[in-house]
Scaffold this active site. Structure first.
Site, PDB file in Angstrom:
ATOM      1  N   CYS A  70       0.850  -1.182   0.000  1.00 27.34           N
ATOM      2  CA  CYS A  70       0.000   0.000   0.000  1.00 27.34           C
ATOM      3  C   CYS A  70       0.893   1.241   0.000  1.00 27.34           C
ATOM      4  O   CYS A  70       1.645   1.477   0.953  1.00 27.34           O
ATOM      5  CB  CYS A  70      -0.917   0.019   1.210  1.00 27.34           C
ATOM      6  SG  CYS A  70      -1.928   1.513   1.322  1.00 27.34           S
ATOM      7  N   CYS A 111      -1.749   7.184   5.349  1.00 22.83           N
ATOM      8  CA  CYS A 111      -2.828   6.451   6.023  1.00 22.83           C
ATOM      9  C   CYS A 111      -2.207   5.255   6.714  1.00 22.83           C
ATOM     10  O   CYS A 111      -1.530   4.439   6.075  1.00 22.83           O
ATOM     11  CB  CYS A 111      -3.889   5.992   5.026  1.00 22.83           C
ATOM     12  SG  CYS A 111      -5.183   4.953   5.766  1.00 22.83           S
ATOM     13  N   CYS A 155      -4.309   0.427   8.379  1.00 26.11           N
ATOM     14  CA  CYS A 155      -3.973  -1.008   8.350  1.00 26.11           C
ATOM     15  C   CYS A 155      -2.751  -1.231   9.243  1.00 26.11           C
ATOM     16  O   CYS A 155      -1.609  -1.312   8.779  1.00 26.11           O
ATOM     17  CB  CYS A 155      -3.713  -1.460   6.918  1.00 26.11           C
ATOM     18  SG  CYS A 155      -5.178  -1.435   5.875  1.00 26.11           S
ATOM     19  N   GLN A 184     -22.075  -7.057   6.874  1.00 23.02           N
ATOM     20  CA  GLN A 184     -20.668  -7.291   7.189  1.00 23.02           C
ATOM     21  C   GLN A 184     -19.772  -6.773   6.064  1.00 23.02           C
ATOM     22  O   GLN A 184     -20.113  -6.820   4.878  1.00 23.02           O
ATOM     23  CB  GLN A 184     -20.416  -8.781   7.395  1.00 23.02           C
ATOM     24  CG  GLN A 184     -21.154  -9.393   8.577  1.00 23.02           C
ATOM     25  CD  GLN A 184     -20.517  -9.064   9.919  1.00 23.02           C
ATOM     26  OE1 GLN A 184     -19.520  -8.331   9.987  1.00 23.02           O
ATOM     27  NE2 GLN A 184     -21.082  -9.602  10.984  1.00 23.02           N
ATOM     28  N   GLU A 209     -34.411  -6.625  15.530  1.00 23.75           N
ATOM     29  CA  GLU A 209     -33.418  -5.623  15.150  1.00 23.75           C
ATOM     30  C   GLU A 209     -33.997  -4.228  15.378  1.00 23.75           C
ATOM     31  O   GLU A 209     -35.172  -3.985  15.091  1.00 23.75           O
ATOM     32  CB  GLU A 209     -33.041  -5.811  13.684  1.00 23.75           C
ATOM     33  CG  GLU A 209     -32.238  -4.707  13.046  1.00 23.75           C
ATOM     34  CD  GLU A 209     -30.899  -4.483  13.722  1.00 23.75           C
ATOM     35  OE1 GLU A 209     -30.569  -3.302  13.978  1.00 23.75           O
ATOM     36  OE2 GLU A 209     -30.197  -5.469  14.011  1.00 23.75           O
ATOM     37  N   ASN A 222     -25.715 -11.543  17.652  1.00 24.36           N
ATOM     38  CA  ASN A 222     -24.628 -10.896  16.924  1.00 24.36           C
ATOM     39  C   ASN A 222     -24.639  -9.417  17.295  1.00 24.36           C
ATOM     40  O   ASN A 222     -24.994  -8.550  16.497  1.00 24.36           O
ATOM     41  CB  ASN A 222     -24.822 -11.079  15.417  1.00 24.36           C
ATOM     42  CG  ASN A 222     -23.682 -10.484  14.607  1.00 24.36           C
ATOM     43  OD1 ASN A 222     -22.560 -10.398  15.072  1.00 24.36           O
ATOM     44  ND2 ASN A 222     -23.983 -10.056  13.400  1.00 24.36           N
ATOM     45  N   CYS A 271     -17.695  -9.313  17.464  1.00 27.17           N
ATOM     46  CA  CYS A 271     -16.589  -8.587  16.840  1.00 27.17           C
ATOM     47  C   CYS A 271     -15.625  -8.048  17.897  1.00 27.17           C
ATOM     48  O   CYS A 271     -14.700  -7.301  17.565  1.00 27.17           O
ATOM     49  CB  CYS A 271     -17.112  -7.451  15.963  1.00 27.17           C
ATOM     50  SG  CYS A 271     -18.032  -6.178  16.869  1.00 27.17           S
TER      51      CYS A 271
END
Length: 380
Positions: A3, A11, A14, A211, A261, A312, A339
């Site tokens: 990258c 940036c 990551c 997702q 939801e 979830n 997550c």
């Protein structure tokens, strides 16, 4: 993955880019096991790997620069726009849309929002790509001042991006650190993006969550479906169901599946998907997951609980109230997709009778330390 933005330190999102991908995956597996702690009953399945680049099905691009020289990407610490149109995380169709959208910003005279001065109109350009390379495009604006110009030039945008099936404007008048506001203005006849996953068409409306990594999400849904089918439940709840990914995957003849939801848009999406798939045993309700569970138990007694619950939740987890309800309930099995391993561990401490027996790390977010972990809990 190479990258140029990372190398130039423009940036650094990551954060694991200096590590090889096998090292990243091993570190995530080790982290999940360490956070959940020693559990003799827990069988860890091999982690689910992702492709290293081109996996993100959505781009959340902050608008910066000027109307004649816009940037789409992030803001630097001083608030200046950093253009990330060539970010290698995006798949080809999404990547190809970004310069077209930057040109459209100029064509429609969408002045980028200046955070420091609180002036301008365009805050974000949000793009989602389906597995069929179709696009959902959203312009997040401070007001309706630019909507007429977007409508005027929309035919030119659709001609340049023929795979753009849904285009909308989101109005976000407040100066706050959130991406979108409550009001959405659809500009196309089509209202949903069709996300084809494991042979199911999941409909995604502009304000619905899906997702980030479609292929890994497909693996997550398959894993949950396999665990649920092994238990042959007659009744399943999918709490925090989103657009119905889990609920629609576990639907089966003779089985009742209820999805809960808070997002009305996500519930509308799930209902369309269920109707098209002919899944008559599913129902989707807009509401709070914890309130639904506590209300069902209170009004119908312990018999109101299902055989299996899928959860979830957002990063904060299900929280103590729902975890304690699950602990008290007769629910036999829970599929918990998280997550954030830390919040999963906190929730597990509140329901000691539901013992993790299987776990799997799914690398939804390569190049970062974030990941999804799914566990099967059995009552002991």
């Amino acid at each position: 993955m190479h990258c140029s933005y990372f190398v130039a330190e423009r940036c650094r999102s990551c954060t694991l880019l200096d590590q090889t991908y096998p090292e990243q995956l091993a570190a995530k597996q080790a982290h999940a096991q360490a956070v959940l702690g020693p559990r003799p009953d827990l069988d860890w399945l091999p982690p689910v790997a992702s492709v290293e680049a081109g996996f993100r099905n959505k781009a959340k691009m902050v608008a910066g620069g000027t109307v004649d020289a816009p940037t789409l990407g992030i803001l630097d610490p001083e608030g200046a726009g950093v253009d990330l149109r060539d970010c290698p995380l995006y798949p080809p169709a999404l990547h190809a849309s970004l310069p077209v959208l930057a040109d459209f910003v100029t064509l429609a005279r969408l002045t980028p929002y200046d955070v420091a001065w609180r002036t301008g109109e365009l805050k974000y350009v949000l793009v989602t790509q389906s597995p069929d390379d179709e696009l959902l495009i959203r312009f997040v604006l401070r007001s309706q001042e630019s909507v007429a110009r977007i409508r005027k030039h929309l035919p030119a945008l659709l001609a340049a991006l023929p795979h753009a099936v849904v285009v909308s404007v989101n109005l976000h008048p407040e100066h706050k650190a959130t991406v979108e506001g409550e009001r959405e203005i659809l500009l196309t006849d089509a209202e949903t993006l069709r996300m084809r996953v494991n042979g199911l068409d999941l409909h995604l409306r502009p304000q619905s969550f899906f997702q980030t990594n479609t292929e890994v999400a497909a693996a997550l849904y398959r894993q949950a479906r396999d665990w649920v089918d092994e238990r042959s439940p007659g009744d399943v709840w999918d709490l925090y169901c989103g657009v119905g990914g889990f609920a629609l995957h576990v639907a089966a003849p003779g089985r009742t599946v209820t999805g809960i939801e808070t997002s009305v848009e996500a519930v509308a999406s799930a209902r369309v998907s269920a109707r098209e798939a002919g899944l008559d045993g599913t129902r989707f309700l807009a509401g709070d997951a914890t309130a639904f569970a506590l209300g069902s138990g209170g009004s119908e007694g312990r018999d109101g609980a299902p055989d299996v619950v899928i959860v979830n939740p957002p990063r904060r987890g299900v929280g103590p109230d729902l975890a304690r309800w699950l602990e008290r309930s007769p629910v036999r099995s829970v599929v918990y997709s998280s997550c954030h391993a830390g919040s999963l561990a906190r929730d597990l401490a509140e329901m000691p009778s539901l013992v993790p027996v299987r776990g799997r790390v799914l690398d939804m977010f390569p190049q970062t330390m974030h990941y999804e972990v799914v566990t099967l809990l059995e009552r002991r």
